[in-house]
Write a protein that holds these residues in place. Structure first.
Motif, mmCIF file in Angstrom:
data_model
loop_
_atom_site.group_PDB
_atom_site.id
_atom_site.type_symbol
_atom_site.label_atom_id
_atom_site.label_comp_id
_atom_site.label_asym_id
_atom_site.label_seq_id
_atom_site.Cartn_x
_atom_site.Cartn_y
_atom_site.Cartn_z
ATOM 1 N N THR A 6 -9.211 9.163 -33.019
ATOM 2 C CA THR A 6 -10.495 9.344 -33.698
ATOM 3 C C THR A 6 -11.670 9.280 -32.726
ATOM 4 N N ARG A 7 -11.434 8.830 -31.493
ATOM 5 C CA ARG A 7 -12.522 8.715 -30.521
ATOM 6 C C ARG A 7 -12.385 9.711 -29.367
ATOM 7 N N LEU A 28 -3.466 1.018 -31.657
ATOM 8 C CA LEU A 28 -4.651 1.736 -31.216
ATOM 9 C C LEU A 28 -4.292 2.751 -30.138
ATOM 10 N N ALA A 29 -5.054 3.835 -30.112
ATOM 11 C CA ALA A 29 -4.937 4.778 -29.009
ATOM 12 C C ALA A 29 -5.523 4.131 -27.751
ATOM 13 N N PRO A 30 -5.199 4.643 -26.557
ATOM 14 C CA PRO A 30 -5.724 4.042 -25.325
ATOM 15 C C PRO A 30 -7.244 3.966 -25.266
ATOM 16 N N ASP A 31 -7.941 4.869 -25.978
ATOM 17 C CA ASP A 31 -9.405 4.835 -25.961
ATOM 18 C C ASP A 31 -9.987 3.924 -27.035
ATOM 19 N N GLY A 32 -9.119 3.188 -27.743
ATOM 20 C CA GLY A 32 -9.575 2.267 -28.778
ATOM 21 C C GLY A 32 -9.681 2.879 -30.152
ATOM 22 N N SER A 238 -2.198 -1.898 -40.511
ATOM 23 C CA SER A 238 -2.397 -0.539 -41.013
ATOM 24 C C SER A 238 -3.102 0.362 -40.010
ATOM 25 N N ILE A 239 -3.452 -0.163 -38.823
ATOM 26 C CA ILE A 239 -3.886 0.729 -37.761
ATOM 27 C C ILE A 239 -2.689 1.543 -37.258
#
Length: 491
Positions: A6-7, A28-32, A238-239
């Motif tokens: 999403t970022r 989380l993705a690596p970019d948060g 739920s992330i």
């Protein structure tokens, strides 16, 4: 199906696409950011007709394969049929069939308005979290076996996620669970359900703080990419995208069970704190499921209700977060809300980063379009069908009494929040389906207050509070939490 954060910058997104299996074990993705599919798969009317009379397990396969195309369909089928059985989801009320997995009960039909309860709490821990978590446990074990790897799950719970995750992961090969919960802020039943587990792969940590403190630590550890990789950290909150996908299934099931044809619309009311459950409904609607309204029901911690009424997202501090009788919704930072905001700003990852940076630095953002606000995207919320409302302790107690008197069943406190708000939005000709959160036994203190008698308990849970408990009490300190994890992962 490919996934993007999403970022992610639009220019870089094409270089950072992931497959379902790539993101299954992570959070989380690596970019948060959080992962979402590049585009939502669409469901045709022909498919809906085909799915109407399928078993829950077969329906789950049809939906899962749209999101997890890199897993062989035969493997998905085996996992779904291992998960969604009458033996696993056996804690049904009188008159319900365990084989239905998520049976519907029509509570009221007056003046063309229909109020329906979808039972989601028939699993091992008596909460809707079992619907996704049981599948997640089997998916994790499947993926780890293929990689001959191990996973250390680090999660946070306000009450039900923890026990659902631990019951799903206990005894699973290659998996350890480190679960944070707010110290002395869950019900006695919830606390005992988690802390009485003696399995050596389960670690319960009671954090001196509120749920948001627990969730912040999970995110802090997830954002330390070196620590996360070295200690093989994953999440079941739920992330985790796979958990949200598993929840999409029961929206389709509820719709198909409540309607006779695809021209019929329904609305769903969802008790919500972290926006995970209703985010799955949003995804189902984006896929083409004929949903009229998605109604967010909050308790006194009304951050989401405030946004869907005003366009202002204002996170409360720990000291401003109420400890209520529907404690699983005592949340002021709704992690999954970012997924909806991504859709609201038309997939602009840079815009999402800016908005959630404001959450970190200023405590929120304002999309109302008023002078001085951060934007005017709130005008687009109506396109997604969202409405909201809130409920208080007095409302919960009265609703529990009314439902017991009028319909002859006992509901839990969160479901009471849902029913109270649902009644504010019922319309003739549109069934209103309320998603059950848990069985009433998990919140007996309020049931006793409302009805003057204890909630009925399924077999095996009669004296759970008397069982020996094993847990650690720790401060909300990320460095100390990392040290504890490192000392117990064996890595």
């Amino acid at each position: 199906m490919q996934y993007v954060s999403t970022r992610a910058d639009a220019s870089a997104a094409s270089h950072s696409l992931q497959q379902f299996s790539d993101i299954l074990l992570g959070g989380l993705a690596p970019d948060g950011g959080l992962y979402l599919p590049v585009e939502y798969p669409q469901v045709s009317g022909e498919e809906l007709n085909k799915w109407r009379h399928m078993s829950y397990a077969d329906l789950a396969v049809e939906i899962l394969k749209k999101f997890a195309g890199d897993i062989p369909e035969a493997d998905l089928r085996a996992l779904a049929h291992k998960t969604y059985t009458a033996d696993v989801y056996r804690n049904v009320r009188e008159g319900e069939k365990a084989a239905d997995i998520t049976p519907l009960r029509v509570l009221d039909e007056t003046e063309g308005k229909q109020l329906v309860l979808q039972s989601l709490s028939n699993g091992p821990t008596l909460a809707f979290k079992d619907m996704a978590m049981q599948l997640l446990g089997n998916l994790f074990e499947y993926a780890l076996a293929k990689q001959d790897a191990q996973l250390n799950i680090f999660g946070a719970t306000s009450g039900d996620t923890g026990s659902a995750a631990e019951y799903a992961m206990r005894g699973k090969k290659g998996i350890k669970v480190f679960m944070l919960s707010p110290h002395k802020k869950m019900s006695a039943f919830q606390t005992a359900q988690m802390f009485s587990l003696q399995d050596p792969n389960i670690f319960n940590i009671a954090v001196e703080g509120v749920f948001d403190d627990c969730q912040d630590m999970v995110k802090a550890v997830s954002n330390d990419l070196e620590f996360k990789a070295r200690h093989k950290i994953g999440t079941v909150n739920s992330i985790n995208w796979a958990r949200v996908v598993a929840q999409v299934v029961y929206y389709f099931r509820g719709y198909l069970a409540a309607t006779r044809n695809n021209e019929q619309k329904v609305s769903f009311t969802v008790p919500s704190g972290n926006f995970g459950n209703i985010c799955a409904g949003h995804i189902a609607r984006q896929m083409g499921l004929p949903i009229d309204k998605l109604i967010v029901a909050t308790n006194e911690n009304d951050v989401l209700d405030e946004f869907f009424r005003t366009g202002v997202y204002r996170v409360r501090k720990s000291a401003e977060t109420y400890h209520t009788s529907s404690p699983s919704m005592d949340i002021s930072k709704a992690s999954n809300f970012e997924r909806f905001v991504f859709d609201l700003v038309k997939g602009d990852g840079k815009r999402v980063r800016e908005l959630f940076k404001k959450v970190e630095t200023e405590g929120g953002f304002d999309l109302s379009g008023a002078p001085g606000s951060d934007g005017d995207e709130f005008k687009l919320v109506a396109n997604y069908g969202f409405k909201s409302g809130k409920s208080t302790h007095a409302d919960r107690v009265q609703t529990i009494r009314d439902v017991a008197d009028d319909y002859g069943i006992v509901i839990d406190t969160h479901t009471a929040d849902g029913i109270k708000v649902a009644k504010e939005y019922m319309e003739p000709g549109v069934p209103m389906i309320v998603l059950e959160t848990a069985l009433a036994a998990k919140f007996n203190e309020t049931i006793l207050e409302a009805l003057g008698q204890d909630a009925e308990r399924p077999a095996g849970f009669e004296n759970i509070e008397a069982l020996p408990q094993r847990f650690e009490v720790m401060p909300a300190d990320v460095s100390k939490m990392k040290a504890y994890i490192a000392a117990n992962t064996g890595l």
